[in-house]
Design a protein around this motif. Structure first.
Motif, PDB file in Angstrom:
ATOM      1  N   SER A  55       0.491  -1.466   0.472  1.00 48.98           N
ATOM      2  CA  SER A  55       0.268  -0.323   0.174  1.00 48.98           C
ATOM      3  C   SER A  55       0.600   1.289  -0.395  1.00 48.98           C
ATOM      4  O   SER A  55       0.175   2.181  -0.407  1.00 48.98           O
ATOM      5  N   GLY A  57       4.620   1.063  -1.171  1.00 53.33           N
ATOM      6  CA  GLY A  57       5.063   0.625  -3.119  1.00 53.33           C
ATOM      7  C   GLY A  57       6.619   1.122  -2.435  1.00 53.33           C
ATOM      8  O   GLY A  57       7.014   2.111  -1.705  1.00 53.33           O
ATOM      9  N   SER A  59       8.329   3.500  -6.321  1.00 52.95           N
ATOM     10  CA  SER A  59       8.417   3.799  -7.653  1.00 52.95           C
ATOM     11  C   SER A  59       9.541   3.711  -8.419  1.00 52.95           C
ATOM     12  O   SER A  59      10.567   3.738  -7.326  1.00 52.95           O
ATOM     13  N   GLU A  80       0.170  -3.977  -5.036  1.00 44.50           N
ATOM     14  CA  GLU A  80       0.112  -3.133  -6.235  1.00 44.50           C
ATOM     15  C   GLU A  80       0.448  -1.738  -6.531  1.00 44.50           C
ATOM     16  O   GLU A  80       0.199  -0.846  -7.167  1.00 44.50           O
ATOM     17  N   ARG A  81       1.638  -1.390  -5.190  1.00 45.62           N
ATOM     18  CA  ARG A  81       2.369   0.536  -5.417  1.00 45.62           C
ATOM     19  C   ARG A  81       3.961  -0.089  -5.760  1.00 45.62           C
ATOM     20  O   ARG A  81       4.530   0.861  -5.858  1.00 45.62           O
ATOM     21  N   ASP A  83       6.409  -0.328  -8.744  1.00 46.46           N
ATOM     22  CA  ASP A  83       5.999  -0.428 -10.195  1.00 46.46           C
ATOM     23  C   ASP A  83       6.791  -1.774 -10.386  1.00 46.46           C
ATOM     24  O   ASP A  83       8.484  -1.715 -10.488  1.00 46.46           O
ATOM     25  N   ASP A 210      -3.898  -5.691  -8.343  1.00 46.33           N
ATOM     26  CA  ASP A 210      -2.960  -4.866  -9.289  1.00 46.33           C
ATOM     27  C   ASP A 210      -3.974  -3.768 -10.200  1.00 46.33           C
ATOM     28  O   ASP A 210      -4.487  -3.771 -10.152  1.00 46.33           O
ATOM     29  N   ARG A 214      -7.774  -2.628 -10.257  1.00 48.01           N
ATOM     30  CA  ARG A 214      -8.675  -1.533  -9.817  1.00 48.01           C
ATOM     31  C   ARG A 214      -9.799  -1.247 -10.710  1.00 48.01           C
ATOM     32  O   ARG A 214     -10.450  -1.323 -11.312  1.00 48.01           O
ATOM     33  N   ARG A 236      -7.518  -4.485  -1.208  1.00 48.59           N
ATOM     34  CA  ARG A 236      -6.856  -3.345  -1.063  1.00 48.59           C
ATOM     35  C   ARG A 236      -8.092  -2.649  -1.612  1.00 48.59           C
ATOM     36  O   ARG A 236      -8.497  -2.570  -2.380  1.00 48.59           O
ATOM     37  N   TRP A 238      -8.037  -0.146  -3.261  1.00 51.98           N
ATOM     38  CA  TRP A 238      -8.095   0.279  -5.364  1.00 51.98           C
ATOM     39  C   TRP A 238      -8.851  -0.936  -5.271  1.00 51.98           C
ATOM     40  O   TRP A 238      -9.776  -0.381  -6.747  1.00 51.98           O
ATOM     41  N   ASP A 263      -8.469   3.339  -0.286  1.00 52.23           N
ATOM     42  CA  ASP A 263      -7.381   3.607  -1.442  1.00 52.23           C
ATOM     43  C   ASP A 263      -6.157   4.442  -1.300  1.00 52.23           C
ATOM     44  O   ASP A 263      -5.123   4.235  -2.023  1.00 52.23           O
ATOM     45  N   GLU A 264      -6.018   5.673  -0.131  1.00 53.32           N
ATOM     46  CA  GLU A 264      -5.192   6.232   0.357  1.00 53.32           C
ATOM     47  C   GLU A 264      -5.158   5.692   1.443  1.00 53.32           C
ATOM     48  O   GLU A 264      -5.848   6.034   2.550  1.00 53.32           O
TER      49      GLU A 264
END
Length: 331
Positions: A55, A57, A59, A80-81, A83, A210, A214, A236, A238, A263-264
């Motif tokens: 959650s 993640g 980048s 899921e977050r 990359d 993933d 979404r 999750r 999202w 989601d956040e």
């Protein structure tokens, strides 16, 4: 391991968990958010491993800021977050908690399903307000309850199977939607989420989220679930369109919902706060002592294996080929 690898934490872990990570590694920094700007310049060149959660993640920008990074360990099932393509491009191994917390998350799913359908939180508040004799408004009369109902499980993986196991004692019908039909269960199978929601009275989201799923639970799915339906999400955030869910709860498109994920996170929105037909918990599903011990041990096993040049225990399914190719090659 002759040299202690340097690790960066991207989540606020308990003292016990940090102590476990520190047995064979050296923690050189911590980020409150996955932002490269939060990594001190003197720390970035040293970091070889990142331990975070799905959650939070990681980048592409964060990976680029850590030139020696060779492994990312997700504490928990989801990723899921992360990359994934950036990790592949940079030959960075990514692991996750696999099924380590499945029984505990399933337990939470059943708990908050009961809290929603039996209005436990609202009833508790009534007593505290001195309203024992008052009844919670219900346009259908009495509360339906689980017995004899139909529970749809969206995602029949490890957590979904544990949920189904716990629900058997409630005398319910169980159906599920999965990428593929399972040969080892006799539950009703539905090829898509709309068909499952149309059939079910209660829908429990157990997906390993993933980018492909979404907002898989959107306004149309909620409408199909119906005015007596309840939604539970312990996968999750999202996976569920939160704006559509807020509208559905406010407009009585469904009767109730329970969320352990958002989601956040942390949730700082306003749309859910006035809704008394929504039960919320702050991502507690895998928060038991036993689950945390299993997830911590798994992260340590993955780190130890990786820095010993051995195969990691639980690589992401999407990156198993990368894990095999990069075995024994460290930075």
């Amino acid at each position: 391991m002759a040299d202690r690898p340097f690790i960066l934490t991207g989540f606020t872990f308990t003292k016990q968990t940090l102590a476990a990570f520190s047995r064979n590694c050296e923690i050189v920094g911590h980020m409150d958010k996955p932002d490269p700007a939060l990594v001190p310049p003197e720390v970035a060149p040293r970091v070889q491993a990142l331990v975070t959660t799905g959650s939070v993640g990681a980048s592409d920008r964060l990976m680029a800021a850590l030139p020696r990074l060779s492994i990312i360990c997700c504490y928990g099932t989801g990723y899921e977050r992360i990359d994934i393509e950036a990790a592949r491009r940079r030959n960075i191994i990514v692991t996750h908690g696999a099924d380590a917390n499945a029984p505990d998350v399933a337990e939470m799913a059943v708990g908050i399903l009961l809290a929603s359908t039996r209005r436990i939180v609202r009833a508790d508040k009534m007593i505290r307000r001195g309203e024992w004799t008052k009844r919670i408004p219900n346009r259908f009369g009495a509360i339906a309850g689980l017995t004899g109902g139909k529970v749809g499980i969206l995602g029949l993986g490890a957590i979904g199977m544990e949920v189904a196991k716990r629900l058997k004692g409630f005398d319910v019908q169980i159906g599920y939607c999965n990428r593929n039909k399972r040969a080892d269960v006799d539950y009703a199978y539905f090829a898509d989420v709309m068909a499952l929601a149309t059939w079910a009275d209660y829908l429990i989201v157990c997906l390993r989220s993933d980018a492909s799923n979404r907002h898989i639970v959107d306004a149309e799915v909620l409408k199909a679930l119906g005015p007596r339906g309840h939604l539970v999400n312990i996968s999750r955030g999202w996976a569920v369109d939160e704006a559509a869910l807020a509208d559905a709860l406010r407009d009585n498109v469904i009767e109730g919902a329970a969320l352990d994920v958002f989601d956040e996170e942390p949730y700082e929105g306003q749309a859910f706060l006035p809704l008394d037909n929504l039960v919320m918990t702050p991502h507690f599903g895998g928060g038991t002592e036993h689950a945390q011990a299993r997830m911590t041990a798994l992260v340590c096993q993955n780190l130890d294996a990786h820095f010993a040049g051995k195969p990691v225990v639980t690589p992401l399914p999407e990156l198993r080929d990368l894990a095999a190719r990069t075995e024994g090659r460290l930075r």
